[in-house]
Design an enzyme around this catalytic site. Structure first.
Site, PDB file in Angstrom:
ATOM      1  N   LYS A 141      53.408  48.301  38.248  1.00 28.02           N
ATOM      2  CA  LYS A 141      53.091  48.646  39.629  1.00 28.02           C
ATOM      3  C   LYS A 141      51.868  47.881  40.137  1.00 28.02           C
ATOM      4  CE  LYS A 141      51.931  52.919  40.122  1.00 28.02           C
ATOM      5  NZ  LYS A 141      50.487  52.860  40.373  1.00 28.02           N
TER       6      LYS A 141
ATOM      7  N   ARG B 115      52.215  61.388  29.137  1.00 27.00           N
ATOM      8  CA  ARG B 115      52.001  60.919  30.512  1.00 27.00           C
ATOM      9  C   ARG B 115      53.322  60.648  31.212  1.00 27.00           C
ATOM     10  NH1 ARG B 115      48.431  56.059  29.018  1.00 27.00           N
ATOM     11  NH2 ARG B 115      48.692  55.442  31.204  1.00 27.00           N
TER      12      ARG B 115
ATOM     13  N   ARG C 198      42.903  51.144  24.314  1.00 26.98           N
ATOM     14  CA  ARG C 198      42.417  52.253  25.131  1.00 26.98           C
ATOM     15  C   ARG C 198      42.804  53.589  24.493  1.00 26.98           C
ATOM     16  NH1 ARG C 198      43.875  50.975  31.336  1.00 26.98           N
ATOM     17  NH2 ARG C 198      45.880  51.766  30.581  1.00 26.98           N
TER      18      ARG C 198
ATOM     19  N   ARG D 299      49.276  47.389  24.563  1.00 25.35           N
ATOM     20  CA  ARG D 299      48.213  46.904  25.457  1.00 25.35           C
ATOM     21  C   ARG D 299      46.872  46.852  24.738  1.00 25.35           C
ATOM     22  NH1 ARG D 299      48.985  49.993  31.180  1.00 25.35           N
ATOM     23  NH2 ARG D 299      48.458  51.792  29.868  1.00 25.35           N
TER      24      ARG D 299
ATOM     25  N   ARG E 235      51.387  62.449  44.279  1.00 24.99           N
ATOM     26  CA  ARG E 235      51.867  62.678  42.914  1.00 24.99           C
ATOM     27  C   ARG E 235      52.435  64.077  42.720  1.00 24.99           C
ATOM     28  NH1 ARG E 235      47.476  59.743  38.895  1.00 24.99           N
ATOM     29  NH2 ARG E 235      47.446  57.718  39.952  1.00 24.99           N
TER      30      ARG E 235
END
Length: 603
Positions: A97, A248, A237, A208, A173
């Site tokens: 996104k 998530r 992370r 990532r 959201r």
């Protein structure tokens, strides 16, 4: 009503009240010192190149002159500038996104609005909202919807978003957030959803890596670093573990399902499991088509004029901030033009959205009948601007002024409106037949509603002692049906009867009817309590935006500007205004007391 003719001593912590007193006239405004201020461009100046006045003039009283000569030239096809794009984009974590948002901004020039960025900016700025947000974040809690929605709507109301269009990233959201935006008439042209399989998303997240020195994101397989030096300092992370990613994703799916019904008709799913270039080709095609459709809708036949009055569509929403030196009387032509445009644009938006019962409330000194600097000419000019603009769109407009009320010795009309109809009839409405064809002058009442009328503008309808205009007004709106009725500076508060006793018969029904008109424009100045100078701030609302509270700030150079202080979804109370100026958190349960309890009635 609280009234005073001389300033009183101010306390060390001044209070606020709305503009209700006589202003202290200041020296005439020198146009070279005129400036307009806003949060995004406080130093920008406003100048008008419009040719608005002709040599023809007539006196309204000793200090007011109106000179009007709009040149009507018949029918033409208007290809006005279309509204900018309004886009929402949604996607699960690692859906790409962010990359697509960058490409959209590059191609279409939209203002990118991310709630994460807004929250971080507030926290880093140490604002009251930022400190509150930080408390929620530190406690591991979600920031309440009302705080986030207020921040988003405030950002959408800024000038760059209005002019360029906006790209709302990852918001709303939840269903509650989506409904809050709907209630504020914040709706996108298109809702884009990036659709990527879960296993791909999990792989993207788990792989990532973050470069702590540059903040750049890499991927161990899809986008490895260029050197061993960078590779050695990469970190994972904390929320990029497989377990947290799955959690998530579940939250995202739940939220996406909840808001899907709100945007079903404008939702477009894009396959996000492809290269970024291919994905953007699809998005580019969709947005280009939406933009083309919006442009096509702006082409329509209209009544052509050469005056400044029909320029609102091309200058729509180009708000340059609140003009300064508003206590300088008489107002300059630039200041008057500013407010005429501001009111016109808000009114046009409301009518175009199908609103039919509207009111405009604007209390700058020259439009406040409680002040000795009130100018009937300024009110007439405002009415003329609105009427000619809608006539320019091919609508037949009836401008109505209430006639004499009562009978015998009690017959009469409010002093503010005395002679108003004659003034309207003598005004120059152009040489090409607008008056009598597209525009007619009438009174308030059901008998004034003709079948050919498209809309009605009512000039300052108001009750008088012993007489109530609401019965005639209601009969007129009933006869008008679904046609727009716009009240300009109405004063519909109940007044005592001729015997000094309040008119109680049907009072609740009258007040309920008066409250049924929706505000499409509201502007009011705020002063220190008990004084008329200096101006402390202003409240402004233009349909369909929220109420904006602005604070006037003196600059070292001797100039002034208005800065946004807070926003409200409904007209703020005196306590809410005072708390905002004093930096206090909002307390919905707080009761007005003392002087504020008294001033609440005035406001």
């Amino acid at each position: 009503m609280l009234a005073t003719s001389t300033p009183t001593t101010t306390a060390s912590l001044p209070s606020l009240h709305p503009l209700t007193y006589d202003a202290i006239p200041a020296p005439s405004l020198n146009p070279s010192f005129l400036s307009f201020s806003s949060s995004s461009s406080s130093s920008s100046s406003y100048s008008s190149s419009y040719s608005y006045l002709s040599p023809l003039s007539f006196g309204l009283h000793s200090k007011t002159h109106v000179r009007i000569n709009p040149k009507l030239k018949g029918l033409r096809v208007s290809c006005s500038k279309s509204e900018p794009l309004k886009v929402m984009i949604s996607g699960a974590p690692a859906s790409g996104k962010g990359t697509q948002c960058e490409l959209i901004v590059q191609k279409f020039g939209l203002v990118h609005i991310s709630t994460g960025d807004l929250l971080r900016d507030e926290v880093s700025s140490g604002t009251e909202i930022g400190n509150k947000v930080k408390e929620f974040m530190n406690a591991g809690k979600l920031v309440p919807d009302e705080i986030v929605t207020a921040m988003v709507t405030a950002r959408l109301s800024l000038q760059d978003a209005k002019e360029k269009g906006w790209l709302l990233d990852g918001y709303p959201r939840s269903f509650e957030q989506a409904q809050a935006l709907e209630e504020l008439s914040v709706r996108p042209d298109i809702y884009i959803v990036l659709d990527v399989p879960d296993e791909i998303l999990i792989d993207r997240c788990v792989g990532r890596r973050l470069d702590p020195e540059t903040g750049k994101i890499y991927h161990v397989k899809n986008f490895p670093p260029d050197s061993d030096e960078i590779k050695a300092r990469l970190v994972t992370r904390a929320d990029d573990t497989e377990e947290k990613v799955k959690s998530r994703l579940e939250v995202y799916k739940k939220n996406a399902a909840a808001i899907s019904s709100t945007y079903t008709s404008i939702t477009n799913k894009i396959d996000g499991n492809r290269s970024k270039e291919i994905i953007f080709e699809d998005i580019d095609s969709l947005l280009s088509q939406v933009q083309k459709d919006k442009t096509a809708k702006s082409v329509k036949p209209v009544l052509q004029t050469e005056s400044r009055l029909n320029l609102a569509s091309s200058s729509r929403d180009k708000w340059r901030g609140i003009p300064t030196r508003l206590n300088n009387i008489p107002h300059s032509r630039e200041i008057r033009n500013y407010f005429y445009d501001d009111v016109l644009q808000a009114t046009q938006r409301a009518v175009n959205d199908g609103r039919t019962r509207l009111k405009v409330e604007i209390n700058i000194p020259e439009l406040n009948p409680e002040m000795d600097v009130y100018r009937i000419g300024t009110l007439m000019e405002l009415v003329r601007v609105i009427a000619l603009s809608f006539a320019d769109d091919g609508k037949r407009v009836k401008v109505c002024v209430q006639g004499s009320m009562g009978e015998g010795a009690l017959a009469g009309m409010p002093l503010q409106l005395a002679g108003t109809r004659k003034i309207l009839e003598f005004m120059d409405w152009g040489d090409y037949g607008a008056m009598g064809t597209f525009i007619k002058i009438g009174s308030i009442g059901a008998k004034e509603v003709d079948e050919q009328d498209d809309m009605f503008i009512l000039v300052a309808p108001q009750n008088a002692v012993g007489n109530c205009i609401i019965d005639d007004l209601k009969a007129m709106t009933d006869a008008a049906g679904n046609r727009p009725v716009i009240l300009i500076n109405p004063r519909l508060k109940d007044l005592p009867g001729s015997s000094g006793i309040m008119q109680t018969m049907g009072r609740d029904k009258r007040l309920e009817y008066a409250a049924s008109f929706e505000s499409c424009y509201f502007f009011r100045l705020l002063y220190y309590a008990g004084t008329q100078y200096p101006i402390m701030g202003a409240i402004r609302m233009t349909y369909p935006s929220v109420y904006e509270l602005h604070k006037r700030v003196d600059e070292p150079s001797g100039k002034e500007k208005y800065i946004p202080l807070s926003t409200f979804t409904a007209r703020p109370t005196i306590d809410e205004i005072n708390d905002a100026f004093l930096g206090k958190p909002r307390n919905k349960d707080k009761k007005a007391s003392g002087i504020w309890g008294f001033l609440s009635g005035v406001f």
